[in-house]
Motif scaffolding. Structure first.
Motif, mmCIF file in Angstrom:
data_model
loop_
_atom_site.group_PDB
_atom_site.id
_atom_site.type_symbol
_atom_site.label_atom_id
_atom_site.label_comp_id
_atom_site.label_asym_id
_atom_site.label_seq_id
_atom_site.Cartn_x
_atom_site.Cartn_y
_atom_site.Cartn_z
ATOM 1 N N LYS A 196 -15.674 10.746 18.838
ATOM 2 C CA LYS A 196 -15.749 12.205 18.926
ATOM 3 C C LYS A 196 -16.413 12.787 17.672
ATOM 4 O O LYS A 196 -17.213 13.722 17.744
ATOM 5 C CB LYS A 196 -14.335 12.784 19.088
ATOM 6 C CG LYS A 196 -14.303 14.294 19.254
ATOM 7 C CD LYS A 196 -12.880 14.824 19.277
ATOM 8 C CE LYS A 196 -12.862 16.352 19.278
ATOM 9 N NZ LYS A 196 -11.497 16.883 19.095
ATOM 10 N N GLU A 215 -14.035 21.795 14.091
ATOM 11 C CA GLU A 215 -14.066 20.333 14.213
ATOM 12 C C GLU A 215 -15.028 19.657 13.241
ATOM 13 O O GLU A 215 -14.943 18.450 13.029
ATOM 14 C CB GLU A 215 -14.481 19.943 15.646
ATOM 15 C CG GLU A 215 -13.491 20.359 16.727
ATOM 16 C CD GLU A 215 -12.178 19.616 16.623
ATOM 17 O OE1 GLU A 215 -12.174 18.456 16.176
ATOM 18 O OE2 GLU A 215 -11.133 20.211 16.968
ATOM 19 N N ASP A 255 -16.002 24.263 7.533
ATOM 20 C CA ASP A 255 -15.734 24.989 8.781
ATOM 21 C C ASP A 255 -15.935 26.488 8.630
ATOM 22 O O ASP A 255 -16.419 27.154 9.555
ATOM 23 C CB ASP A 255 -14.301 24.695 9.263
ATOM 24 C CG ASP A 255 -14.172 23.305 9.878
ATOM 25 O OD1 ASP A 255 -15.197 22.759 10.335
ATOM 26 O OD2 ASP A 255 -13.050 22.765 9.896
ATOM 27 N N THR A 265 -19.705 15.009 17.650
ATOM 28 C CA THR A 265 -19.690 16.373 17.089
ATOM 29 C C THR A 265 -20.903 16.602 16.188
ATOM 30 O O THR A 265 -21.611 17.612 16.321
ATOM 31 C CB THR A 265 -18.386 16.600 16.288
ATOM 32 O OG1 THR A 265 -17.274 16.549 17.187
ATOM 33 C CG2 THR A 265 -18.404 17.945 15.575
ATOM 34 N N LEU A 279 -16.689 23.002 19.567
ATOM 35 C CA LEU A 279 -16.761 22.324 18.262
ATOM 36 C C LEU A 279 -16.123 23.162 17.144
ATOM 37 O O LEU A 279 -16.102 22.738 15.987
ATOM 38 C CB LEU A 279 -18.222 22.032 17.885
ATOM 39 C CG LEU A 279 -19.020 21.163 18.861
ATOM 40 C CD1 LEU A 279 -20.416 20.906 18.305
ATOM 41 C CD2 LEU A 279 -18.298 19.852 19.137
#
Length: 371
Positions: A317, A228, A210, A321, A225
């Motif tokens: 999800k 995530e 991230d 993503t 996003l």
């Protein structure tokens, strides 16, 4: 009395290992307390952890002085110190290792030199040396999951050495590592040797993903996003884990007592102050996994963490993503390769600093011995 928040994680089939070791935590009884009260079930170490432990205290000075008189290199002195700590921690965790399902947990990890990350033969050689030096069945030798590390992982597993594969960022590389583990078990079966005592984990690094991806998401206007991608990658890795270790190929090995190579979530402290400090623990609790957490994160989760079975929530999800990244022209494979290279460097720097510090202490010890 209500069960400790950290200990509750184990109710969902996940083991918490501490990403930290030094002599003080063992001397004070704090590590035993973490086992008893928080249900901590293992320990991982790395060059940065040992650098901090050795450089920031005087606990190792006497041993360095003693070893300095034996004409040992700085690296040999370091590993002598580390092996002593790892043996001691392994003995502390032996009761966990010997619980009703023997070998499920209670492991302590010690890493080969980060300078060997691109050296297959050097990695194999040092892994053998460390395994022999520690001489504890509840130890794992850490080998980076680089391209060069794959053959080393297979060879070491085939020789009956427990392996913690570290520095994994990409889904493709993770699957290759899982298959290297299986190949090592198959090699061992072919050699008519037992496999029922061998354990391994594959350490998938999270928060660093991230840290690298989020600024690019902001540039591309993909704010939804933000924060995530690492968790999405981990959830997809777990899908791979379930597929690989339910395959007919692995089921043949299970007849001989083979255990799946568990996924381990690493780099689980939040690097971004905008995120909750328990983010990478709460989102990925699920069966047959490990989360290795630094002390700050253990304390945060003990205080306000929520233990729930979350690992397989939001799989659609997660898929979406990663698809949106691709559609936006963000090459996650390229980024994870860069993270691997940076990760090696991030371990090399504290390792070199540690060896320099040992060198300085060695000079002082030899000078005082000659005066």
């Amino acid at each position: 009395m209500e069960k400790n928040n950290v200990k509750r994680i184990h109710d969902f089939g996940q083991s918490i290992w501490l990403d930290f070791i030094d002599r003080k935590i063992m001397d004070t009884g704090d590590l035993q307390k973490l086992i008893d009260e928080d249900g901590v079930r293992g320990v991982t170490s790395n060059p940065a952890i040992f650098e901090k432990a050795i450089s920031s205290s005087s606990d190792y000075d006497a041993d360095i002085k003693e070893l300095s008189r034996q004409e040992m290199s700085n690296e040999d002195i370091f590993y002598s110190l580390a092996v002593r700590d790892i043996k001691r921690a392994a003995d502390l965790f032996k009761p966990v290792y010997e619980e009703e399902v023997k070998g499920a947990d209670g492991y302590i990890s010690l890493e080969v030199s980060p300078h060997l990350a691109r050296d297959t033969e050097g990695t194999i050689r040092q892994a053998r040396e460390l395994w022999k030096a520690v001489d504890r069945e509840n130890v794992m030798i850490k080998i980076p999951g680089t391209a060069e590390g794959l053959a080393a992982i297979r060879t070491c597993i085939s020789e009956g050495i427990n392996i913690n594969v570290t520095l994994l960022f990409s889904l493709d590389r993770y699957e290759t590592v899982a298959n290297a583990y299986i190949s090592g078990l198959e090699d061992r079966v072919r050699a008519d040797k037992p496999i029922d005592h061998i354990a391994s984990v594959a350490s998938f690094f999270l928060s660093r993903i991230d840290v690298m991806v989020d600024p690019v998401l902001k540039e591309k206007g993909l704010d939804q996003l933000y924060g995530e991608v690492a968790i999405a990658s981990a959830k997809k890795a777990y899908e791979i884990y379930k597929r690989v270790f339910s395959s007919d190929r692995f089921k043949k090995l299970e007849i001989d007592g083979a255990k799946p190579q568990r996924l381990l979530w690493a780099s689980t402290s939040s690097k971004n102050p905008d995120f909750p400090d328990t983010k990478y623990v709460e989102a990925l609790i699920g069966p047959n996994t490990v989360n290795t957490v630094p002390m700050d994160t253990v304390e945060a989760f003990r205080d306000h963490g929520k233990a729930e079975n979350t690992l397989e929530d939001g799989l659609d999800k997660a898929t979406s993503t990663l698809s949106q990244l691709k559609e936006a022209g963000i090459d996650l494979d390229e980024m994870t390769q860069k993270l691997e290279e940076e990760g090696i460097e991030k371990f090399n720097q504290p390792y070199d600093k540690l060896l320099d510090a040992i060198g300085q202490q060695k000079k002082k010890a030899l000078a005082s011995g000659n005066s």
